[in-house]
Design an enzyme around this catalytic site. Sequence first.
Site, mmCIF file in Angstrom:
data_model
loop_
_atom_site.group_PDB
_atom_site.id
_atom_site.type_symbol
_atom_site.label_atom_id
_atom_site.label_comp_id
_atom_site.label_asym_id
_atom_site.label_seq_id
_atom_site.Cartn_x
_atom_site.Cartn_y
_atom_site.Cartn_z
ATOM 1 N N GLY A 1 0.832 -1.212 0.000
ATOM 2 C CA GLY A 1 0.000 0.000 0.000
ATOM 3 C C GLY A 1 0.851 1.241 0.000
ATOM 4 N N ASN A 2 0.230 2.381 0.180
ATOM 5 C CA ASN A 2 0.986 3.632 0.274
ATOM 6 C C ASN A 2 0.327 4.541 1.309
ATOM 7 O OD1 ASN A 2 -0.922 5.551 -1.134
ATOM 8 N ND2 ASN A 2 -0.633 4.042 -2.765
#
Length: 408
Positions: A211-212
Amino acid sequence: MSRIVLGVAGGIAAYKACELLRRLSESGHDVTVVPTANALTFVGEATWAALSGRPVHTAVFESVHEVPHVRIGQRADLVVVAPATADLLARAASGRADDLLTNVLLTARCPVLMAPAMHTEMWLHPATQANVATLRARGVLVLEPADGRLTGADSGPGRLPEPHDIAAVTTALLDDPATVSAVRARDLAGAHVVVSAGGTHEALDPVRFLGNASSGLQGIALARAAALRGARVTLVTANVAGPLPNGCTVVPVVSTADLAEAMFALQADADAIVMAAAPADFTPATPSTGKIKKDGHAGLGLSLVQTTDVLAALSVRRPRPQIIVGFAAETAADDAELLALGRDKLVRKGCDLLVLNNVSGGAVFGRPDNAVTIIDATGPVASAQAGKSVIAHRIWDAVVASRQEEIQ
Ligand code: CTP
Protein backbone atom coordinates in the site's frame (compact mmCIF):
# COMPACT_ATOMS: atom_id res chain seq x y z
CA MET A 1 -10.28 33.10 15.78
CA SER A 2 -13.60 33.74 14.04
CA ARG A 3 -16.92 34.72 15.57
CA ILE A 4 -19.57 32.19 14.62
CA VAL A 5 -23.26 32.35 15.45
CA LEU A 6 -24.76 28.88 15.64
CA GLY A 7 -28.51 29.14 15.12
CA VAL A 8 -30.46 26.05 16.16
CA ALA A 9 -34.06 25.57 15.06
CA GLY A 10 -36.62 23.25 16.67
CA GLY A 11 -36.07 19.82 15.18
CA ILE A 12 -34.90 16.52 16.64
CA ALA A 13 -31.55 17.00 14.86
CA ALA A 14 -30.84 19.80 17.37
CA TYR A 15 -28.97 17.18 19.42
CA LYS A 16 -26.45 16.82 16.56
CA ALA A 17 -25.77 20.55 16.76
CA CYS A 18 -24.13 19.87 20.16
CA GLU A 19 -21.44 17.87 18.37
CA LEU A 20 -21.10 20.63 15.75
CA LEU A 21 -20.74 23.23 18.51
CA ARG A 22 -18.03 21.15 20.19
CA ARG A 23 -16.11 20.82 16.92
CA LEU A 24 -16.34 24.54 16.14
CA SER A 25 -15.27 25.51 19.68
CA GLU A 26 -12.39 23.02 19.65
CA SER A 27 -11.18 24.54 16.36
CA GLY A 28 -10.69 27.76 18.33
CA HIS A 29 -13.79 29.68 17.16
CA ASP A 30 -15.81 31.92 19.41
CA VAL A 31 -19.33 30.46 19.09
CA THR A 32 -22.54 32.14 20.25
CA VAL A 33 -25.53 29.80 20.21
CA VAL A 34 -28.93 31.25 19.33
CA PRO A 35 -31.57 28.53 19.63
CA THR A 36 -35.23 29.09 18.82
CA ALA A 37 -37.72 28.56 21.65
CA ASN A 38 -38.72 25.24 20.05
CA ALA A 39 -35.08 24.11 19.86
CA LEU A 40 -34.96 24.34 23.65
CA THR A 41 -37.63 21.64 23.90
CA PHE A 42 -35.08 19.26 22.32
CA VAL A 43 -31.83 20.48 23.93
CA GLY A 44 -31.90 22.77 26.97
CA GLU A 45 -30.24 26.12 27.48
CA ALA A 46 -27.79 24.69 30.04
CA THR A 47 -26.26 22.37 27.42
CA TRP A 48 -25.69 25.20 24.92
CA ALA A 49 -24.29 27.50 27.61
CA ALA A 50 -21.94 24.84 28.99
CA LEU A 51 -20.66 23.75 25.57
CA SER A 52 -20.18 27.29 24.23
CA GLY A 53 -19.05 28.92 27.49
CA ARG A 54 -21.34 31.84 26.68
CA PRO A 55 -24.79 33.01 27.75
CA VAL A 56 -27.66 31.81 25.57
CA HIS A 57 -30.68 33.87 24.53
CA THR A 58 -33.64 33.01 22.34
CA ALA A 59 -35.93 36.04 22.63
CA VAL A 60 -35.44 39.63 21.52
CA PHE A 61 -36.56 41.07 24.85
CA GLU A 62 -33.81 39.53 26.98
CA SER A 63 -30.77 41.64 27.99
CA VAL A 64 -32.34 44.47 25.96
CA HIS A 65 -29.74 47.01 27.14
CA GLU A 66 -27.12 45.06 25.15
CA VAL A 67 -29.26 45.26 21.96
CA PRO A 68 -28.46 41.59 21.20
CA HIS A 69 -30.88 41.36 18.27
CA VAL A 70 -28.64 43.74 16.31
CA ARG A 71 -25.22 43.26 17.86
CA ILE A 72 -24.94 39.45 17.56
CA GLY A 73 -25.62 39.44 13.82
CA GLN A 74 -23.50 42.50 13.06
CA ARG A 75 -20.41 41.13 14.82
CA ALA A 76 -20.51 37.63 13.30
CA ASP A 77 -18.00 36.35 10.73
CA LEU A 78 -20.32 33.48 9.81
CA VAL A 79 -23.83 32.42 10.79
CA VAL A 80 -24.51 28.68 10.67
CA VAL A 81 -28.07 27.43 11.15
CA ALA A 82 -28.14 23.70 11.94
CA PRO A 83 -30.69 22.27 11.86
CA ALA A 84 -32.68 24.66 9.69
CA THR A 85 -36.28 23.41 9.89
CA ALA A 86 -39.00 24.01 7.27
CA ASP A 87 -40.45 26.69 9.56
CA LEU A 88 -37.11 28.45 10.02
CA LEU A 89 -36.48 28.43 6.24
CA ALA A 90 -39.96 29.91 5.70
CA ARG A 91 -39.47 32.62 8.31
CA ALA A 92 -36.01 33.50 6.97
CA ALA A 93 -37.26 33.57 3.36
CA SER A 94 -40.08 35.94 4.24
CA GLY A 95 -37.85 38.20 6.34
CA ARG A 96 -39.67 37.67 9.63
CA ALA A 97 -38.13 39.00 12.84
CA ASP A 98 -40.18 37.21 15.48
CA ASP A 99 -37.38 35.79 17.61
CA LEU A 100 -33.69 36.41 18.23
CA LEU A 101 -32.46 34.02 15.52
CA THR A 102 -34.50 35.63 12.73
CA ASN A 103 -33.33 39.07 13.95
CA VAL A 104 -29.74 37.84 13.72
CA LEU A 105 -30.37 36.62 10.17
CA LEU A 106 -31.67 40.06 9.18
CA THR A 107 -28.78 41.98 10.72
CA ALA A 108 -25.91 39.68 9.66
CA ARG A 109 -23.74 41.03 6.85
CA CYS A 110 -21.48 37.97 6.87
CA PRO A 111 -22.06 34.70 4.93
CA VAL A 112 -24.96 32.57 6.21
CA LEU A 113 -24.87 28.77 5.93
CA MET A 114 -28.01 26.74 6.50
CA ALA A 115 -28.11 22.97 7.01
CA PRO A 116 -31.73 21.85 6.57
CA ALA A 117 -33.22 18.87 8.42
CA MET A 118 -36.83 17.74 8.22
CA HIS A 119 -39.01 14.92 6.94
CA THR A 120 -38.68 14.14 3.24
CA GLU A 121 -42.22 15.33 2.44
CA MET A 122 -41.53 18.68 4.07
CA TRP A 123 -38.19 19.09 2.26
CA LEU A 124 -39.67 18.21 -1.14
CA HIS A 125 -42.78 20.37 -0.65
CA PRO A 126 -42.92 23.17 -3.25
CA ALA A 127 -43.23 25.75 -0.45
CA THR A 128 -39.95 24.63 1.13
CA GLN A 129 -38.21 24.35 -2.24
CA ALA A 130 -39.38 27.87 -3.14
CA ASN A 131 -38.07 29.17 0.20
CA VAL A 132 -34.70 27.52 -0.43
CA ALA A 133 -34.56 29.03 -3.93
CA THR A 134 -35.37 32.49 -2.49
CA LEU A 135 -32.69 32.18 0.17
CA ARG A 136 -30.09 30.96 -2.34
CA ALA A 137 -30.95 33.81 -4.72
CA ARG A 138 -30.17 36.18 -1.85
CA GLY A 139 -26.77 34.60 -1.30
CA VAL A 140 -27.60 32.28 1.61
CA LEU A 141 -25.64 29.02 1.32
CA VAL A 142 -28.18 26.24 1.77
CA LEU A 143 -26.74 22.72 2.01
CA GLU A 144 -28.60 19.77 0.57
CA PRO A 145 -29.85 17.53 3.39
CA ALA A 146 -28.39 14.04 3.60
CA ASP A 147 -30.33 11.06 2.31
CA GLY A 148 -30.93 8.34 4.88
CA ARG A 149 -32.73 7.22 8.01
CA LEU A 150 -34.99 9.90 9.52
CA THR A 151 -36.74 9.93 12.89
CA GLY A 152 -39.00 6.89 13.14
CA ALA A 153 -39.06 4.34 10.35
CA ASP A 154 -38.84 6.88 7.49
CA SER A 155 -35.92 7.16 5.13
CA GLY A 156 -35.10 9.69 2.39
CA PRO A 157 -33.59 13.14 1.87
CA GLY A 158 -34.00 15.27 4.99
CA ARG A 159 -31.30 14.16 7.42
CA LEU A 160 -29.02 16.79 8.85
CA PRO A 161 -25.59 16.40 7.21
CA GLU A 162 -23.11 14.93 9.72
CA PRO A 163 -21.55 17.49 12.10
CA HIS A 164 -18.01 16.76 10.76
CA ASP A 165 -19.27 17.65 7.29
CA ILE A 166 -20.91 20.93 8.37
CA ALA A 167 -17.76 21.78 10.36
CA ALA A 168 -15.57 21.12 7.29
CA VAL A 169 -17.78 23.40 5.13
CA THR A 170 -17.61 26.06 7.85
CA THR A 171 -13.81 25.91 7.86
CA ALA A 172 -13.64 26.24 4.07
CA LEU A 173 -15.94 29.28 4.12
CA LEU A 174 -14.02 31.00 6.92
CA ASP A 175 -10.58 30.24 5.50
CA ASP A 176 -11.13 31.83 2.11
CA PRO A 177 -13.70 34.43 0.99
CA ALA A 178 -13.35 33.24 -2.65
CA THR A 179 -14.96 29.98 -1.55
CA VAL A 180 -18.09 31.86 -0.47
CA SER A 181 -18.61 33.38 -3.93
CA ALA A 182 -17.91 30.07 -5.70
CA VAL A 183 -20.46 28.28 -3.50
CA ARG A 184 -23.00 31.08 -3.97
CA ALA A 185 -22.54 30.88 -7.76
CA ARG A 186 -23.15 27.09 -7.71
CA ASP A 187 -20.90 27.05 -10.76
CA LEU A 188 -20.85 23.24 -10.98
CA ALA A 189 -24.65 22.86 -10.97
CA GLY A 190 -25.71 20.39 -13.65
CA ALA A 191 -22.25 18.81 -13.88
CA HIS A 192 -21.37 15.24 -12.90
CA VAL A 193 -17.87 15.05 -11.47
CA VAL A 194 -15.96 11.91 -10.59
CA VAL A 195 -13.21 12.12 -8.00
CA SER A 196 -10.87 9.32 -6.92
CA ALA A 197 -9.32 9.38 -3.45
CA GLY A 198 -7.02 7.31 -1.27
CA GLY A 199 -4.29 4.75 -1.89
CA THR A 200 -4.73 1.36 -3.51
CA HIS A 201 -3.86 -1.96 -1.87
CA GLU A 202 -2.23 -4.64 -4.02
CA ALA A 203 -2.73 -8.10 -2.52
CA LEU A 204 0.34 -10.25 -1.79
CA ASP A 205 -1.79 -12.96 -0.26
CA PRO A 206 -5.26 -13.05 1.38
CA VAL A 207 -4.04 -11.10 4.45
CA ARG A 208 -1.19 -8.87 3.18
CA PHE A 209 -0.92 -6.07 0.68
CA LEU A 210 1.42 -3.45 -0.75
CA GLY A 211 0.00 0.00 0.00
CA ASN A 212 0.99 3.63 0.27
CA ALA A 213 0.56 6.53 2.70
CA SER A 214 -2.23 8.39 0.89
CA SER A 215 -5.01 9.30 3.36
CA GLY A 216 -7.57 10.39 0.77
CA LEU A 217 -8.15 13.73 2.53
CA GLN A 218 -7.54 15.83 -0.60
CA GLY A 219 -9.94 13.73 -2.68
CA ILE A 220 -12.58 13.87 0.07
CA ALA A 221 -12.18 17.67 0.24
CA LEU A 222 -12.58 17.82 -3.56
CA ALA A 223 -15.79 15.80 -3.44
CA ARG A 224 -17.23 17.92 -0.62
CA ALA A 225 -16.31 21.15 -2.43
CA ALA A 226 -17.89 20.02 -5.72
CA ALA A 227 -21.13 18.99 -3.98
CA LEU A 228 -21.22 22.40 -2.30
CA ARG A 229 -20.89 24.07 -5.70
CA GLY A 230 -23.91 22.15 -6.98
CA ALA A 231 -22.29 19.20 -8.78
CA ARG A 232 -23.51 15.63 -8.77
CA VAL A 233 -20.50 13.84 -7.31
CA THR A 234 -19.24 10.28 -7.51
CA LEU A 235 -16.37 9.60 -5.12
CA VAL A 236 -14.30 6.50 -5.84
CA THR A 237 -12.58 5.64 -2.57
CA ALA A 238 -9.49 3.47 -2.29
CA ASN A 239 -9.03 2.65 1.40
CA VAL A 240 -9.58 6.21 2.65
CA ALA A 241 -9.13 7.25 6.27
CA GLY A 242 -11.41 10.27 6.73
CA PRO A 243 -15.18 10.45 7.18
CA LEU A 244 -16.93 10.80 3.82
CA PRO A 245 -18.81 13.91 2.68
CA ASN A 246 -22.55 14.34 2.41
CA GLY A 247 -24.31 14.16 -0.93
CA CYS A 248 -21.86 11.99 -2.88
CA THR A 249 -22.30 8.57 -4.43
CA VAL A 250 -19.45 6.50 -3.02
CA VAL A 251 -17.83 3.65 -4.98
CA PRO A 252 -15.32 1.77 -2.80
CA VAL A 253 -12.39 0.02 -4.51
CA VAL A 254 -9.30 -1.77 -3.23
CA SER A 255 -6.68 -2.26 -5.95
CA THR A 256 -5.49 -0.26 -8.97
CA ALA A 257 -7.26 -2.78 -11.22
CA ASP A 258 -10.56 -2.14 -9.33
CA LEU A 259 -9.96 1.60 -9.55
CA ALA A 260 -9.34 1.41 -13.30
CA GLU A 261 -12.53 -0.61 -13.82
CA ALA A 262 -14.63 1.82 -11.74
CA MET A 263 -13.21 4.94 -13.41
CA PHE A 264 -13.62 3.57 -16.95
CA ALA A 265 -17.25 2.65 -16.19
CA LEU A 266 -17.97 6.15 -14.88
CA GLN A 267 -16.11 8.07 -17.58
CA ALA A 268 -18.85 8.23 -20.24
CA ASP A 269 -21.20 10.11 -17.93
CA ALA A 270 -18.65 12.53 -16.40
CA ASP A 271 -18.13 16.22 -17.13
CA ALA A 272 -14.92 16.29 -15.10
CA ILE A 273 -12.65 13.64 -13.57
CA VAL A 274 -10.10 14.31 -10.86
CA MET A 275 -7.56 11.59 -10.15
CA ALA A 276 -6.56 12.49 -6.61
CA ALA A 277 -5.99 8.84 -5.68
CA ALA A 278 -2.54 7.35 -5.36
CA PRO A 279 -2.74 4.09 -7.33
CA ALA A 280 0.13 1.64 -6.97
CA ASP A 281 2.33 1.63 -10.06
CA PHE A 282 3.23 -2.03 -9.50
CA THR A 283 1.29 -5.07 -8.34
CA PRO A 284 2.40 -8.62 -7.47
CA ALA A 285 2.64 -10.68 -10.66
CA THR A 286 0.96 -13.67 -9.03
CA PRO A 287 -0.59 -12.98 -5.62
CA SER A 288 -0.56 -16.08 -3.45
CA THR A 289 -3.97 -17.69 -3.00
CA GLY A 290 -2.94 -19.01 0.43
CA LYS A 291 -1.23 -17.16 3.26
CA ILE A 292 2.54 -16.95 2.64
CA LYS A 293 4.32 -18.91 5.40
CA LYS A 294 7.71 -17.91 6.76
CA ASP A 295 8.81 -21.47 7.64
CA GLY A 296 11.45 -22.72 5.24
CA HIS A 297 12.10 -19.21 3.76
CA ALA A 298 15.09 -17.12 4.85
CA GLY A 299 13.82 -14.20 2.74
CA LEU A 300 11.10 -13.39 0.24
CA GLY A 301 11.51 -12.10 -3.30
CA LEU A 302 8.64 -10.26 -4.94
CA SER A 303 7.92 -10.25 -8.62
CA LEU A 304 5.93 -7.14 -9.60
CA VAL A 305 4.31 -6.04 -12.84
CA GLN A 306 3.16 -2.55 -13.85
CA THR A 307 -0.46 -1.60 -13.28
CA THR A 308 -2.67 0.32 -15.72
CA ASP A 309 -1.93 4.05 -15.74
CA VAL A 310 -5.55 5.01 -15.08
CA LEU A 311 -5.09 8.75 -15.68
CA ALA A 312 -3.29 8.25 -19.01
CA ALA A 313 -5.90 5.71 -20.15
CA LEU A 314 -8.78 8.03 -19.18
CA SER A 315 -7.16 10.84 -21.16
CA VAL A 316 -6.84 8.69 -24.28
CA ARG A 317 -10.47 7.57 -24.22
CA ARG A 318 -12.07 10.79 -23.07
CA PRO A 319 -15.28 12.01 -24.68
CA ARG A 320 -15.18 15.77 -25.37
CA PRO A 321 -15.88 18.06 -23.64
CA GLN A 322 -14.55 16.41 -20.46
CA ILE A 323 -11.95 17.96 -18.18
CA ILE A 324 -9.40 15.57 -16.69
CA VAL A 325 -7.23 16.54 -13.75
CA GLY A 326 -4.19 14.68 -12.45
CA PHE A 327 -1.98 15.10 -9.41
CA ALA A 328 1.78 14.90 -9.24
CA ALA A 329 3.83 14.83 -6.06
CA GLU A 330 7.42 15.50 -7.11
CA THR A 331 10.75 15.94 -5.34
CA ALA A 332 12.19 19.03 -7.04
CA ALA A 333 15.09 21.27 -6.00
CA ASP A 334 13.21 24.48 -6.89
CA ASP A 335 10.08 25.87 -8.59
CA ALA A 336 11.64 25.79 -12.07
CA GLU A 337 12.42 22.08 -11.75
CA LEU A 338 8.95 21.41 -10.32
CA LEU A 339 7.32 23.15 -13.30
CA ALA A 340 9.53 21.30 -15.79
CA LEU A 341 8.63 17.94 -14.22
CA GLY A 342 4.97 18.98 -14.18
CA ARG A 343 4.95 19.99 -17.85
CA ASP A 344 6.48 16.64 -18.82
CA LYS A 345 3.92 14.73 -16.78
CA LEU A 346 0.98 16.74 -18.15
CA VAL A 347 2.03 15.85 -21.69
CA ARG A 348 2.78 12.22 -20.81
CA LYS A 349 -0.57 11.72 -19.06
CA GLY A 350 -2.55 13.77 -21.61
CA CYS A 351 -4.67 15.49 -18.94
CA ASP A 352 -5.96 19.10 -19.05
CA LEU A 353 -4.80 20.19 -15.61
CA LEU A 354 -2.14 18.89 -13.24
CA VAL A 355 -1.98 19.71 -9.55
CA LEU A 356 1.69 19.80 -8.62
CA ASN A 357 3.23 19.69 -5.21
CA ASN A 358 6.80 19.52 -4.10
CA VAL A 359 7.22 16.79 -1.49
CA SER A 360 10.96 17.15 -1.07
CA GLY A 361 10.47 19.21 2.14
CA GLY A 362 8.52 16.48 3.96
CA ALA A 363 5.41 14.35 3.77
CA VAL A 364 1.98 15.88 3.05
CA PHE A 365 0.10 12.67 3.63
CA GLY A 366 -2.59 12.86 6.31
CA ARG A 367 -1.95 16.56 6.96
CA PRO A 368 -4.81 19.03 6.64
CA ASP A 369 -2.84 21.56 4.56
CA ASN A 370 -0.85 21.48 1.34
CA ALA A 371 1.04 23.75 -1.10
CA VAL A 372 0.22 23.29 -4.78
CA THR A 373 0.65 24.82 -8.22
CA ILE A 374 -2.03 24.05 -10.79
CA ILE A 375 -0.79 23.95 -14.38
CA ASP A 376 -2.33 23.51 -17.81
CA ALA A 377 -0.62 23.18 -21.19
CA THR A 378 0.21 26.91 -21.18
CA GLY A 379 1.86 26.89 -17.70
CA PRO A 380 0.78 27.73 -14.14
CA VAL A 381 -2.87 28.82 -13.75
CA ALA A 382 -3.02 29.09 -9.93
CA SER A 383 -1.07 28.30 -6.81
CA ALA A 384 -2.15 27.99 -3.20
CA GLN A 385 -0.69 27.16 0.18
CA ALA A 386 -3.71 26.41 2.32
CA GLY A 387 -5.95 23.81 3.89
CA LYS A 388 -7.02 20.96 1.63
CA SER A 389 -10.57 22.32 1.35
CA VAL A 390 -9.36 25.70 0.07
CA ILE A 391 -7.07 23.89 -2.39
CA ALA A 392 -10.05 21.81 -3.49
CA HIS A 393 -11.95 24.99 -4.36
CA ARG A 394 -8.99 26.44 -6.29
CA ILE A 395 -8.85 23.18 -8.31
CA TRP A 396 -12.58 23.45 -9.12
CA ASP A 397 -12.04 27.13 -10.08
CA ALA A 398 -9.49 25.91 -12.64
CA VAL A 399 -11.85 23.16 -13.84
CA VAL A 400 -14.70 25.66 -14.26
CA ALA A 401 -12.42 27.99 -16.26
CA SER A 402 -11.22 25.10 -18.48
CA ARG A 403 -14.82 23.94 -19.06
CA GLN A 404 -15.76 27.43 -20.20
CA GLU A 405 -12.81 27.50 -22.64
CA GLU A 406 -13.65 24.01 -23.86
CA ILE A 407 -17.30 24.83 -24.47
CA GLN A 408 -16.51 28.15 -26.30
N1 CTP B 1 -1.99 7.52 -11.69
C1 CTP B 1 -2.89 6.68 -12.29
N2 CTP B 1 -2.60 5.35 -12.42
C2 CTP B 1 -1.43 4.85 -11.96
C3 CTP B 1 -0.51 5.72 -11.34
C4 CTP B 1 -0.81 7.05 -11.21
O1 CTP B 1 -3.96 7.13 -12.69
N3 CTP B 1 -1.18 3.56 -12.09
C5 CTP B 1 -2.35 8.96 -11.57
C6 CTP B 1 -2.44 9.50 -10.16
O2 CTP B 1 -3.75 9.40 -9.65
C7 CTP B 1 -2.04 10.96 -10.34
C8 CTP B 1 -1.12 10.93 -11.53
O3 CTP B 1 -1.33 9.68 -12.19
O4 CTP B 1 -3.16 11.76 -10.68
C9 CTP B 1 0.34 11.09 -11.27
O5 CTP B 1 0.79 10.08 -10.43
P1 CTP B 1 2.35 9.81 -10.32
O6 CTP B 1 2.56 8.70 -9.34
O7 CTP B 1 3.05 11.09 -10.08
O8 CTP B 1 2.63 9.36 -11.81
P2 CTP B 1 3.59 8.29 -12.41
O9 CTP B 1 3.17 8.08 -13.82
O10 CTP B 1 3.63 7.11 -11.52
O11 CTP B 1 4.96 9.05 -12.44
P3 CTP B 1 6.31 8.80 -11.61
O12 CTP B 1 7.07 7.85 -12.44
O13 CTP B 1 6.86 10.18 -11.52
O14 CTP B 1 5.88 8.25 -10.28
